[in-house]
Design a protein around this motif. Structure first.
Motif, mmCIF file in Angstrom:
data_model
loop_
_atom_site.group_PDB
_atom_site.id
_atom_site.type_symbol
_atom_site.label_atom_id
_atom_site.label_comp_id
_atom_site.label_asym_id
_atom_site.label_seq_id
_atom_site.Cartn_x
_atom_site.Cartn_y
_atom_site.Cartn_z
ATOM 1 N N HIS A 196 0.853 -1.186 0.000
ATOM 2 C CA HIS A 196 0.000 0.000 0.000
ATOM 3 C C HIS A 196 0.892 1.241 0.000
ATOM 4 O O HIS A 196 2.026 1.197 0.484
ATOM 5 C CB HIS A 196 -0.909 0.042 1.229
ATOM 6 N N ARG A 238 -4.907 6.288 0.641
ATOM 7 C CA ARG A 238 -4.143 5.042 0.598
ATOM 8 C C ARG A 238 -4.454 4.315 -0.701
ATOM 9 O O ARG A 238 -5.612 4.143 -1.078
ATOM 10 C CB ARG A 238 -4.444 4.141 1.785
ATOM 11 N N GLY A 292 -3.582 0.789 -3.055
ATOM 12 C CA GLY A 292 -3.160 -0.601 -2.953
ATOM 13 C C GLY A 292 -2.625 -1.101 -4.278
ATOM 14 O O GLY A 292 -3.056 -0.656 -5.355
ATOM 15 N N GLU A 331 -7.670 2.998 -2.423
ATOM 16 C CA GLU A 331 -8.446 2.200 -1.474
ATOM 17 C C GLU A 331 -9.376 3.060 -0.639
ATOM 18 O O GLU A 331 -10.525 2.691 -0.400
ATOM 19 C CB GLU A 331 -7.491 1.425 -0.563
#
Length: 217
Positions: A61, A90, A92, A101
């Protein structure tokens, strides 16, 4: 206008702003810079505050914190910094690229007033409080819109996947020779459940580290 200077409680901060590796050795968090983000086609608006590469049981991540500042949309030619946007996103790993995300966004818009908004970057934490091997991310920040010595809005957000927990309130302002004022805070109801005790202790520690302001005459 006189604004308080922000101070951090050093001992509390060193406890709260940590990368948790004892409970879950698989979790790793290391800083990356703007050049690395550009190389991997991860975009952000404004100034990069902080970015980290995080590895946990779910994979790789990238956490990106950014701050964009400029005139208020209602007074675009003022030349003053009156509108500030904060974003914590964030991403991924998705094949050869990255997929968003989640995002935490907030902003102030303060035409003709003092304005400030920023992350407490040193207190951003990557943890595994429940020991499940999945990284939690704690994002503390403050917002201010006013015309004098007043408390700032303080928010501390914890994200673990779809789970979002928070303490929200205002800074505690200490003036020489006066009683402190401000400092109220509110917990998400979920944080008050017994099974969330570890999360609440953690967020309380971050709050104590960042939410005190001292003003000097």
């Amino acid at each position: 206008m006189l604004r308080p200077s922000l101070t951090l409680a050093g001992a509390a901060l060193s406890t709260a702003a940590h990368v948790c590796c004892a409970a879950a050795p698989a979790i790793r968090a290391v800083p990356v810079d703007a050049a690395w983000l550009a190389q991997h086609h991860i975009l952000f608006a404004g100034r990069l505050v902080q970015a980290r590469s995080i590895a946990d049981k779910d994979g790789e991540h990238i956490l990106v914190l950014s701050r964009k500042a400029g005139p208020s949309p209602s007074q675009p030619r003022s030349g003053r910094i009156e509108h500030i946007e904060l974003a914590a996103t964030r991403h991924g790993r998705a094949g050869a690229g990255w997929k968003q995300e989640w995002t935490v966004r907030d902003a102030v818009d303060c035409p003709d007033l003092d304005s400030e908004a920023d992350f407490y970057a040193r207190a951003v934490a990557v943890t595994d409080l429940n020991g499940d091997g999945r990284a939690e991310v704690t994002i503390p920040y403050h917002l201010f819109c006013g015309g004098g010595i007043e408390p700032s809005t303080v928010k501390i957000i914890l994200r673990e996947g779809a789970t979002k927990l928070a303490i929200r309130g205002e800074s505690l302002v200490r003036l020489p020779g006066q009683e402190p004022f401000g400092g109220e805070r509110r917990y998400d109801q979920a944080l008050l459940q017994p099974r969330m005790a570890a999360y609440k202790r953690h967020l309380d520690g971050v709050w104590q580290a960042v939410a005190v302001e001292r003003a000097h005459r």
